[in-house]
Design an enzyme around this catalytic site. Structure first.
Site, PDB file in Angstrom:
ATOM      1  N   SER A 217       2.370  -4.884  -0.850  1.00 37.78           N
ATOM      2  CA  SER A 217       2.842  -3.499  -0.864  1.00 37.78           C
ATOM      3  C   SER A 217       4.327  -3.386  -1.181  1.00 37.78           C
ATOM      4  O   SER A 217       4.835  -2.282  -1.353  1.00 37.78           O
ATOM      5  CB  SER A 217       2.549  -2.826   0.482  1.00 37.78           C
ATOM      6  OG  SER A 217       3.265  -3.464   1.511  1.00 37.78           O
TER       7      SER A 217
ATOM      8  N   LYS B 129       4.242   4.172   7.518  1.00 35.48           N
ATOM      9  CA  LYS B 129       5.441   3.842   6.748  1.00 35.48           C
ATOM     10  C   LYS B 129       6.319   5.078   6.540  1.00 35.48           C
ATOM     11  O   LYS B 129       7.550   5.007   6.657  1.00 35.48           O
ATOM     12  CB  LYS B 129       5.043   3.238   5.404  1.00 35.48           C
ATOM     13  CG  LYS B 129       4.379   1.872   5.513  1.00 35.48           C
ATOM     14  CD  LYS B 129       3.906   1.374   4.152  1.00 35.48           C
ATOM     15  CE  LYS B 129       3.242   0.002   4.255  1.00 35.48           C
ATOM     16  NZ  LYS B 129       2.736  -0.467   2.947  1.00 35.48           N
TER      17      LYS B 129
END
Length: 711
Positions: A580, A623
């Protein structure tokens, strides 16, 4: 009770039948052993599929499909109604089903399989995330099993070989009667022996005193007689059988949870006897202990984390499943119990094996084959579609947790809504609800504890919000502390432009976001140029860096053969896994190569293909919240992940979320300067062959579903 069993209550010692059907010389009980109660391979292992299936047996559509309430359900249910149209003020108005199988929410496929397996008496292996209802389904299966005649198991002393105790099976409830009858007989024999002993001692003492005239000799003789009688009485006590398995008070099929059980607890054991001679030893049959496989006879044996069982135990478990019987011996080789081996004890159970995905790797292949060949394998869902009907079931789940705890106040309407909102958020997918009920139940209990501590009559939304803050995972607490420490030491930069530095986003554990800066620097090489990444990268992270380096090499106008590209994951003490950070790495390296600053008020996440397409990643909600806590005001995420964003209301006004589909879009937002940036982005588009205009035209023609979000 049948007439045969009534007639057998005349006397408990009119004959006991051996497990192989033969008669022996010792007194035997007259209780009959029916065909399905015999052991040593005499009973059939097959089962009638229709056995025990009544006409009123519920179908899969009936189980857990309705929510009973004292109030009404709205006729026209609004899709946005968090309670699915339930018109209730609190959980007090929601009725909780009595049966466990009716309390199961979601997992329709697994529930259907369990119903079929219960009817056919098949084994089941359930694989899935923790807290998705595996143990609850296993307990429900015990309720669904066809009713059979339960058995008591007795272990008798073997006069021919003390280390080979005999095993008898009798109908449930008869075992206690047999043991009591033997104890009564032993008491009568002991009373008779004691009476006879004292008469003999009196005669000997009288003879020694009156005839011989030596009282000391009489006392010595009386002591010898006393010891002889006491030693002889132990043989009579040894005739009392050991009630190994007692189902007298069991009304339904037995359920045994053997998760984490050692070999003795699972397979049975024989206790060690330090006094093995001299008449002080305990008879071997009295030292036999049943295992879970024996207690689960005619019921369910549940083993979670099946792969934690050692190979030897798994092999023995497979034998018990295959043969339907398993003898008991001492599990310690150094124990005196290792010399004892009973006759086979019935183990006609249905096994429910459970575990996470890694459970299949360390599971004995033969045991798995046995389950698969004679049963079902089920994968447990993590999420379920968010529908009004499911929301009503989740409201009932809150009522179930309150009723199960027994000490919590009822949840009011808004508190139930907040729990359902949290179920949406924890699903990680838009339009879905989480099925990890154990963690969700923990939130309900913490909120209830807060309300109870305040003396509230009902748990409110504010209590649930407090519970969400107090019930943070350890990873989330560490992440929050980590973010604060970075601020204290000015390690977090959230304004201005810096060349080669990008605020990346990562996830700690399962639900804790964190800002992880990535820095890049280009330096002259002492040999062939290479890309060097540091930060304890795991395999997938290393591969993602290699993919990024392919884009960089193709993109850059400079000759990289004489330069090294250094990539640092700042303070990645625990290592970096996953891909990611690919977008973050690419942006940092391009910034360093072109000497163009990156906006530090921006954080980003996303995977990257070798052609520059931004691919979806997991944990975007956590996040984004981490970026907001760190002071970022813009977050770049993959466009495909927009459907997964479910941030808390307090963060919605703090950050702007920008979805992107290509690395050129990332650079357009993140890099400093206009003319230089435009030239840079145009060059990147032409090299990768995926311009924004081309992608938009494709999306307008093919309006298909977006890429699936990784879970």
């Amino acid at each position: 009770m049948s007439n045969d069993m009534d007639n057998d209550d005349r006397h408990p010692e009119q004959g006991a039948r051996d497990t192989d059907g033969s008669e022996d010389s010792e007194p035997e009980e007259s209780f009959p052993v029916s065909g399905d109660q015999e052991t040593n391979g005499q009973r059939e292992r097959g089962h009638n599929p229709d056995h025990g299936a009544g006409a009123d047996e519920p179908s899969i559509e009936d189980l857990g499909s309705t929510v009973e309430v004292t109030a009404d359900i709205a006729e026209d249910v609004d899709e946005d109604d968090l309670l699915g149209g339930l018109l209730v003020d609190s959980t007090d108005e929601i009725e909780v089903p009595d049966r466990l199988v009716d309390q199961v929410i979601g997992q329709e496929h697994a529930r259907d399989v369990v119903m079929k397996a219960a009817k056919q008496r098949r084994h089941v292996m359930m694989i899935g995330s923790p807290g998705t209802g595996k143990s609850m389904l296993a307990k429900a299966m015990a309720e669904l099993l066809p009713k059979e005649e339960l058995q008591d198991v007795l272990v008798y002393h073997n006069p021919d070989d003390g280390n080979r105790p005999k095993v008898r099976t009798v109908p449930a409830g008869k075992g206690e009667q047999i043991v009591e009858a033997h104890k009564e007989e032993a008491r009568k024999r002991n009373q008779m022996r004691s009476f006879l002993m004292w008469i003999i001692i009196a005669v000997v003492l009288g003879y020694a005193l009156l005839i011989v005239g030596n009282i000391l000799l009489g006392i010595l003789a009386a002591g010898i007689i006393y010891l002889a009688f006491r030693y002889g009485s132990r043989g009579g006590d040894a005739m009392v059988p050991n009630l190994l398995v007692n189902n007298a008070d069991t009304k339904t099929a037995p359920f045994e949870d053997s998760t984490g059980a050692h070999a003795g607890a699972l397979l049975g054991d024989v206790r060690h006897d330090p006094f093995q001679s001299g008449g002080m030893e305990t008879p071997s049959h009295d030292r036999v202990e049943p295992g879970a496989i024996h207690k689960a006879n005619k019921g369910v044996l549940f083993i979670d984390e099946i792969n934690t069982l050692d190979i030897r135990s798994q092999q023995h478990l497979m034998t018990a499943i295959q043969e339907g019987e398993f003898g008991i011996t001492g599990q310690s080789e150094r124990s005196s119990g290792a010399m004892v081996q009973t006759e086979p004890v019935p183990t006609d159970f249905v096994m429910i094996a459970a575990g996470n995905l890694d459970a299949m790797e360390n599971m004995h292949p033969a045991l798995r084959s046995r389950i698969k060949g004679y049963g079902y394998e089920v994968y447990m869902d993590d999420t379920i579609e968010d529908t009004p009907e499911m929301r009503r079931k989740y409201a009932r789940f809150v009522a179930q947790e309150v009723a199960k705890d027994g000490r919590l106040p009822a949840f009011d309407h808004e508190a139930i809504e907040e729990v359902i909102l949290e179920a949406r958020r924890r699903a990680g997918r838009k339009g879905h609800l989480t099925l990890e009920f154990r963690n969700l139940g923990g939130l309900v209990r913490v909120a209830g504890d807060i309300g109870r501590a305040e003396g509230a009559d009902r748990v409110t939304r504010e209590h649930v919000l407090q519970a969400k803050r107090r019930s943070r995972s350890i990873e989330q607490q560490i992440a929050d502390d980590y973010i604060q420490r970075r601020k204290d030491y000015e390690l977090s930069v959230n304004d201005g432009y810096v060349t080669g530095r990008v605020n990346g986003l990562a996830v700690m554990g399962e639900d804790s976001g964190i800002v992880m800066p990535v820095m890049a620097e280009v330096a002259p090489s002492q040999g062939p140029g290479q890309v060097i990444a540091t930060g304890k990268l795991q395999e997938i992270a290393e591969e993602s860096v290699q993919n990024v380096s392919a884009i960089i090499k193709k993109f850059s106008d400079e000759d990289l053969s004489e330069k090294d590209v250094h990539i640092q994951f700042v303070q990645a003490y625990e290592g970096v896994d996953g891909d990611s950070a690919s977008v973050t790495v690419a942006t940092a390296v391009i910034s360093a190569l072109e000497n163009v600053g990156v906006a530090q008020n921006i954080a980003m996440t996303g995977s990257l293909s070798v052609r520059g397409d931004v691919l979806p990643v997991g944990g975007v909600t956590h996040k984004i919240e981490a970026a907001a806590k760190a002071g970022m005001d813009t977050v770049i995420i993959p466009a495909a992940n927009m459907q997964d964003v479910m941030i808390e209301d307090e963060y919605k006004e703090m950050v702007e979320i920008i979805p992107v589909s290509h690395i050129s879009e990332v650079l357009d937002v993140a890099l400093e300067g206009e003319p230089e940036k435009d030239s840079l982005i145009d060059r990147l588009k032409s090299i990768t062959g995926s311009t924004l205009d081309k992608k938009k035209s494709q999306q307008s023609v093919n309006k298909g579903p977006s890429s699936p979000s990784p879970q």
